[in-house]
Design a protein around this motif. Structure first.
Motif, PDB file in Angstrom:
ATOM      1  N   THR A 300      43.602  26.545  45.440  1.00 24.91           N
ATOM      2  CA  THR A 300      42.561  26.678  44.678  1.00 24.91           C
ATOM      3  C   THR A 300      41.775  27.399  45.539  1.00 24.91           C
ATOM      4  O   THR A 300      42.526  27.082  47.217  1.00 24.91           O
ATOM      5  CB  THR A 300      41.419  25.692  44.137  1.00 24.91           C
ATOM      6  N   ALA A 301      40.864  28.056  45.714  1.00 25.20           N
ATOM      7  CA  ALA A 301      40.250  28.963  46.707  1.00 25.20           C
ATOM      8  C   ALA A 301      39.539  27.724  47.818  1.00 25.20           C
ATOM      9  O   ALA A 301      39.392  27.042  47.482  1.00 25.20           O
ATOM     10  CB  ALA A 301      38.561  29.770  46.715  1.00 25.20           C
ATOM     11  N   PRO A 324      45.225  31.655  46.300  1.00 22.59           N
ATOM     12  CA  PRO A 324      43.876  32.610  46.814  1.00 22.59           C
ATOM     13  C   PRO A 324      44.664  33.799  47.754  1.00 22.59           C
ATOM     14  O   PRO A 324      45.613  33.202  48.353  1.00 22.59           O
ATOM     15  CB  PRO A 324      43.135  32.125  47.017  1.00 22.59           C
ATOM     16  N   GLN A 326      44.813  36.147  50.072  1.00 23.77           N
ATOM     17  CA  GLN A 326      44.095  35.368  51.449  1.00 23.77           C
ATOM     18  C   GLN A 326      44.230  35.561  52.570  1.00 23.77           C
ATOM     19  O   GLN A 326      46.241  35.327  52.752  1.00 23.77           O
ATOM     20  CB  GLN A 326      43.607  33.882  52.094  1.00 23.77           C
ATOM     21  N   GLU A 343      42.143  37.147  43.339  1.00 19.46           N
ATOM     22  CA  GLU A 343      41.020  37.317  44.612  1.00 19.46           C
ATOM     23  C   GLU A 343      39.776  36.314  43.946  1.00 19.46           C
ATOM     24  O   GLU A 343      39.281  36.115  42.999  1.00 19.46           O
ATOM     25  CB  GLU A 343      40.135  39.034  43.136  1.00 19.46           C
ATOM     26  N   PRO A 344      39.870  35.859  45.474  1.00 22.78           N
ATOM     27  CA  PRO A 344      39.051  34.501  44.537  1.00 22.78           C
ATOM     28  C   PRO A 344      37.405  34.421  44.510  1.00 22.78           C
ATOM     29  O   PRO A 344      36.731  33.862  43.710  1.00 22.78           O
ATOM     30  CB  PRO A 344      39.003  33.529  45.883  1.00 22.78           C
ATOM     31  N   ILE A 350      41.255  34.306  38.856  1.00 21.50           N
ATOM     32  CA  ILE A 350      42.132  33.280  38.271  1.00 21.50           C
ATOM     33  C   ILE A 350      42.316  33.134  36.954  1.00 21.50           C
ATOM     34  O   ILE A 350      43.472  32.538  36.818  1.00 21.50           O
ATOM     35  CB  ILE A 350      41.809  32.082  39.154  1.00 21.50           C
TER      36      ILE A 350
END
Length: 404
Positions: A300-301, A324, A326, A343-344, A350
């Motif tokens: 998760t983010a 994510p 990132q 894209e968080p 998601i």
């Protein structure tokens, strides 16, 4: 002129390493410490630990153990931070005693906020300080509202970062941040987290792992960790409720966490209580076997400078990873090759990616195989990390008997 250890001597030189930390909880931080110490010792080096022992009494329920946890609860935020800073004096005296007794070649310290003891000890004894940095804690604690004396924390953080001979951030993103704080690029070496291959030997098949957990025939979205609000697993519970009633997709959390009651209440309210499963606290050695039940491993983010342990564990398990999009994840994985990314900051991203992945089993299997191959090729293992640290340490110290 003092003779330095040459690269070809690294493998035969037994180094004495004083490993300093201030960790009071039994979580991923202690895992990192224990694995690095074991790897250094396996390479033939003598390592002595200096730090609090209260983490041994931790139950794994989160927070700090023993007197540290009690102190946090008893003191107002600013007072506790002053106590953290004052503890540096205790840590400094402890380090100096250990240096006098152990006579280390280097000090290796896991960075903690309000903890300049390693820098002080290095300056007073001449022992090089190697600083492992997992986060800029002044910024991290400020973000989550847990910092009261920000001006003081910033001063301590900059002083500590700049006082080390070598700084080991866990990501390039973090390394660039350290440079912006005045750390010379020549002192920075990025060393990401990793795994111990022996922890992933003789694992059950996915089917056997599912059967043990009562999830046979299910498509399992998996998450390893101590779940907190910022993990946003409530979005996954909402997503489960939006899928068909007879859907066989479930969310399995290998772990526990403070938001578990809220997530279970949410699942009951939405009528998907049978699709949310928590193992509860699992012994570290048993986590890989439980996580073999995953079909899709969820990252998760999180903050953009982190190197999450579970990401490497997912790779070692050969699971299809959804992470994510990132920069820190791009340092490890390649989107569409050994993982999928979402894209968080985009609502529905998601969920859309999960829909794609659970509908394409062959694609998930291929991503998992590729993730495992990336781990092996790039050697994201603790022994490899220890070798990098040892090489840097050796470059800083003179050979014994050469005028030191």
């Amino acid at each position: 002129m003092k003779q330095r250890i040459q690269p070809e001597q690294h493998s035969s030189y037994t180094m004495r390493i004083l490993y300093h930390h201030r960790i009071a909880s039994k979580d991923g931080q202690i895992t990192h410490i224990e694995e690095m110490v074991e790897a250094m010792r396996a390479l033939g080096h003598d390592v002595r630990l200096v730090g609090p022992e209260v983490h041994h009494s931790d139950t794994g329920q989160g927070g700090s153990a023993g007197w540290v946890g009690r102190l946090k609860k008893a003191l107002p935020g600013a007072a506790y931070e002053l106590a953290e800073a004052a503890y540096s004096l205790v840590a400094y005296r402890r380090l100096c005693r250990a240096i006098a007794d152990f006579r280390p070649d280097v000090i290796y310290e896991r960075y903690s906020l309000y903890q300049p003891a390693g820098v002080w000890a290095s300056k007073s004894t001449g022992k090089p300080l190697l600083l492992e940095v997992n986060a800029p804690y002044a910024i991290a604690r400020r973000k989550y509202g847990n910092l009261k004396l920000g001006w003081l924390a910033d001063r301590f953080e900059r002083y500590t970062f700049r006082g080390a001979e070598r700084v080991f951030p866990v990501t390039q993103v973090l390394g660039e941040f350290l440079q912006s704080m005045g750390v010379e690029a020549s002192r920075i070496r990025v060393v990401p987290n990793g795994i111990n291959p022996k922890d992933f030997e003789a694992l059950p098949t996915a089917e056997a792992a599912k059967a043990k957990l009562g999830l046979s025939g299910k498509t399992v979205i998996g998450f390893i960790g101590f779940v907190r609000e910022w993990d946003q697993l409530d979005r996954i519970v909402d997503w489960l409720a939006q899928r068909p009633v007879d859907d066989r997709v479930v969310l399995l959390v290998v772990g526990d966490g403070p938001v578990r009651p809220a997530l279970e209440a949410q699942a009951r309210r939405l009528g998907v209580v049978d699709k949310l499963h928590f193992t509860g606290v699992v012994a570290r050695a048993d986590v890989p076997a439980a996580a073999m039940a995953f079909d899709v491993a969820l990252q998760t983010a999180l903050v953009p400078y982190a190197s999450p342990l579970c990401l490497f564990e997912y790779m070692a398990l050969g699971k299809a990873i959804l992470a994510p999009d990132q920069p820190n994840h791009h340092e490890v994985l390649t989107r569409g090759v050994d993982c999928e990314m979402y894209e968080p900051a985009v609502m529905g991203s998601i969920e859309a990616k999960l829909n794609e992945m659970v509908s394409d089993r062959e694609r998930c299997l291929a991503l998992g195989v590729a993730a495992g191959q990336t781990l092996r090729t790039r050697q994201f293992v603790w022994e490899g990390n220890a070798r990098k640290v040892i090489a840097e340490a050796a470059a800083l110290i003179p050979v014994r008997g050469s005028g030191r």
